[in-house]
Scaffold this motif. Structure first.
Motif, PDB file in Angstrom:
ATOM      1  N   LEU A  21       0.865  -1.041  -0.023  1.00  0.00           N
ATOM      2  CA  LEU A  21      -0.098  -0.077  -0.019  1.00  0.00           C
ATOM      3  C   LEU A  21       1.033   1.116   0.296  1.00  0.00           C
ATOM      4  O   LEU A  21       0.458   2.200  -0.653  1.00  0.00           O
ATOM      5  N   LEU A  22       2.103   1.142   0.928  1.00  0.00           N
ATOM      6  CA  LEU A  22       2.958   2.394   0.642  1.00  0.00           C
ATOM      7  C   LEU A  22       3.410   2.792  -0.672  1.00  0.00           C
ATOM      8  O   LEU A  22       3.626   3.721  -1.006  1.00  0.00           O
ATOM      9  N   GLU A  23       3.571   1.704  -1.387  1.00  0.00           N
ATOM     10  CA  GLU A  23       4.366   1.801  -2.708  1.00  0.00           C
ATOM     11  C   GLU A  23       3.196   2.290  -3.715  1.00  0.00           C
ATOM     12  O   GLU A  23       3.514   3.228  -4.657  1.00  0.00           O
ATOM     13  N   ILE A  24       2.012   1.653  -3.497  1.00  0.00           N
ATOM     14  CA  ILE A  24       0.838   2.325  -4.291  1.00  0.00           C
ATOM     15  C   ILE A  24       0.626   3.960  -4.150  1.00  0.00           C
ATOM     16  O   ILE A  24       0.590   4.656  -5.120  1.00  0.00           O
ATOM     17  N   ILE A  25       0.778   4.299  -2.672  1.00  0.00           N
ATOM     18  CA  ILE A  25       0.529   5.704  -2.414  1.00  0.00           C
ATOM     19  C   ILE A  25       1.735   6.479  -3.006  1.00  0.00           C
ATOM     20  O   ILE A  25       1.506   7.599  -3.662  1.00  0.00           O
ATOM     21  N   GLN A  26       2.870   6.045  -2.833  1.00  0.00           N
ATOM     22  CA  GLN A  26       4.051   6.794  -3.357  1.00  0.00           C
ATOM     23  C   GLN A  26       4.152   6.823  -4.912  1.00  0.00           C
ATOM     24  O   GLN A  26       4.175   8.013  -5.641  1.00  0.00           O
ATOM     25  N   SER A  27       3.658   5.636  -5.755  1.00  0.00           N
ATOM     26  CA  SER A  27       3.609   5.788  -7.219  1.00  0.00           C
ATOM     27  C   SER A  27       2.427   6.582  -7.494  1.00  0.00           C
ATOM     28  O   SER A  27       2.664   7.517  -8.548  1.00  0.00           O
ATOM     29  N   THR A  28       1.352   6.902  -6.913  1.00  0.00           N
ATOM     30  CA  THR A  28       0.117   7.583  -7.033  1.00  0.00           C
ATOM     31  C   THR A  28       0.531   8.980  -7.006  1.00  0.00           C
ATOM     32  O   THR A  28       0.094   9.999  -7.999  1.00  0.00           O
ATOM     33  N   ILE A  29       1.054   9.286  -5.934  1.00  0.00           N
ATOM     34  CA  ILE A  29       1.687  10.621  -5.650  1.00  0.00           C
ATOM     35  C   ILE A  29       2.450  11.130  -6.767  1.00  0.00           C
ATOM     36  O   ILE A  29       2.577  12.225  -7.488  1.00  0.00           O
ATOM     37  N   LYS A  30       3.543  10.340  -7.270  1.00  0.00           N
ATOM     38  CA  LYS A  30       4.388  10.787  -8.456  1.00  0.00           C
ATOM     39  C   LYS A  30       3.640  11.030  -9.680  1.00  0.00           C
ATOM     40  O   LYS A  30       4.142  11.849 -10.271  1.00  0.00           O
ATOM     41  N   LYS A  31       2.737  10.023 -10.050  1.00  0.00           N
ATOM     42  CA  LYS A  31       2.280  10.007 -11.287  1.00  0.00           C
ATOM     43  C   LYS A  31       1.138  11.469 -11.216  1.00  0.00           C
ATOM     44  O   LYS A  31       1.237  12.281 -12.288  1.00  0.00           O
ATOM     45  N   THR A  32       0.495  11.643  -9.932  1.00  0.00           N
ATOM     46  CA  THR A  32      -0.198  12.789 -10.086  1.00  0.00           C
ATOM     47  C   THR A  32       0.348  14.184  -9.915  1.00  0.00           C
ATOM     48  O   THR A  32       0.042  15.141 -10.853  1.00  0.00           O
TER      49      THR A  32
END
Length: 86
Positions: A21-32
Protein backbone atom coordinates in the motif's frame (compact mmCIF):
# COMPACT_ATOMS: atom_id res chain seq x y z
CA UNK A 1 1.79 -27.85 20.73
CA UNK A 2 1.55 -24.26 19.56
CA UNK A 3 3.52 -23.49 16.40
CA UNK A 4 5.19 -20.06 16.64
CA UNK A 5 5.82 -19.95 12.91
CA UNK A 6 2.11 -19.98 12.06
CA UNK A 7 1.56 -17.23 14.63
CA UNK A 8 4.25 -15.04 13.04
CA UNK A 9 2.87 -15.63 9.53
CA UNK A 10 -0.11 -13.43 10.43
CA UNK A 11 2.22 -10.51 11.12
CA UNK A 12 4.29 -11.13 7.98
CA UNK A 13 1.16 -11.01 5.84
CA UNK A 14 0.06 -7.67 7.34
CA UNK A 15 3.52 -6.16 6.84
CA UNK A 16 3.52 -7.22 3.19
CA UNK A 17 0.10 -5.60 2.63
CA UNK A 18 1.20 -2.37 4.30
CA UNK A 19 4.42 -2.11 2.30
CA UNK A 20 2.48 -2.76 -0.92
CA UNK A 21 0.00 0.00 0.00
CA UNK A 22 2.88 2.40 0.74
CA UNK A 23 4.30 1.69 -2.72
CA UNK A 24 0.88 2.33 -4.29
CA UNK A 25 0.61 5.65 -2.43
CA UNK A 26 4.13 6.69 -3.42
CA UNK A 27 3.64 5.85 -7.10
CA UNK A 28 0.21 7.53 -7.22
CA UNK A 29 1.61 10.74 -5.75
CA UNK A 30 4.49 10.60 -8.23
CA UNK A 31 2.14 10.11 -11.21
CA UNK A 32 -0.32 12.79 -10.11
CA UNK A 33 2.01 15.54 -8.87
CA UNK A 34 5.40 14.55 -10.31
CA UNK A 35 6.80 14.73 -6.75
CA UNK A 36 8.81 11.81 -5.39
CA UNK A 37 8.25 11.19 -1.69
CA UNK A 38 10.35 8.53 0.07
CA UNK A 39 8.37 5.65 1.55
CA UNK A 40 9.89 6.37 4.97
CA UNK A 41 8.00 9.72 4.96
CA UNK A 42 4.59 8.10 4.37
CA UNK A 43 2.58 6.83 7.34
CA UNK A 44 -0.90 5.27 7.41
CA UNK A 45 -3.21 5.17 10.40
CA UNK A 46 -6.99 4.65 10.42
CA UNK A 47 -7.48 5.51 6.76
CA UNK A 48 -5.42 8.69 7.01
CA UNK A 49 -2.16 9.09 5.11
CA UNK A 50 0.36 11.40 6.77
CA UNK A 51 3.27 12.80 4.80
CA UNK A 52 6.07 13.97 7.08
CA UNK A 53 9.40 15.62 6.51
CA UNK A 54 8.43 17.49 3.34
CA UNK A 55 8.34 21.18 2.53
CA UNK A 56 5.23 23.34 2.68
CA UNK A 57 5.30 23.63 -1.11
CA UNK A 58 4.94 19.84 -1.39
CA UNK A 59 2.15 19.85 1.22
CA UNK A 60 0.32 22.55 -0.77
CA UNK A 61 0.62 20.56 -3.99
CA UNK A 62 -0.72 17.46 -2.24
CA UNK A 63 -3.61 19.48 -0.81
CA UNK A 64 -4.55 20.84 -4.23
CA UNK A 65 -4.72 17.36 -5.75
CA UNK A 66 -5.87 15.48 -2.65
CA UNK A 67 -9.21 14.21 -3.96
CA UNK A 68 -7.66 12.94 -7.18
CA UNK A 69 -4.85 11.17 -5.29
CA UNK A 70 -7.25 9.56 -2.80
CA UNK A 71 -9.54 8.35 -5.58
CA UNK A 72 -6.66 6.80 -7.53
CA UNK A 73 -5.23 5.08 -4.42
CA UNK A 74 -8.59 3.56 -3.50
CA UNK A 75 -9.13 2.36 -7.07
CA UNK A 76 -5.72 0.65 -7.15
CA UNK A 77 -5.54 -0.80 -3.65
CA UNK A 78 -9.03 -2.13 -3.23
CA UNK A 79 -8.45 -3.62 0.23
CA UNK A 80 -8.09 -0.35 2.16
CA UNK A 81 -10.17 2.77 2.24
CA UNK A 82 -8.00 5.89 2.33
CA UNK A 83 -10.09 8.86 3.45
CA UNK A 84 -7.61 11.70 3.95
CA UNK A 85 -4.09 12.90 3.21
CA UNK A 86 -2.36 15.45 5.39
Amino acid sequence: MFNINSFLDKFRANLAKDSFLLEIIQSTIKKTTNIEIPIKNIHIKSGRVSIIGVSSVVKSELFLKKTDIIQKINNQGGYRNIRDIN
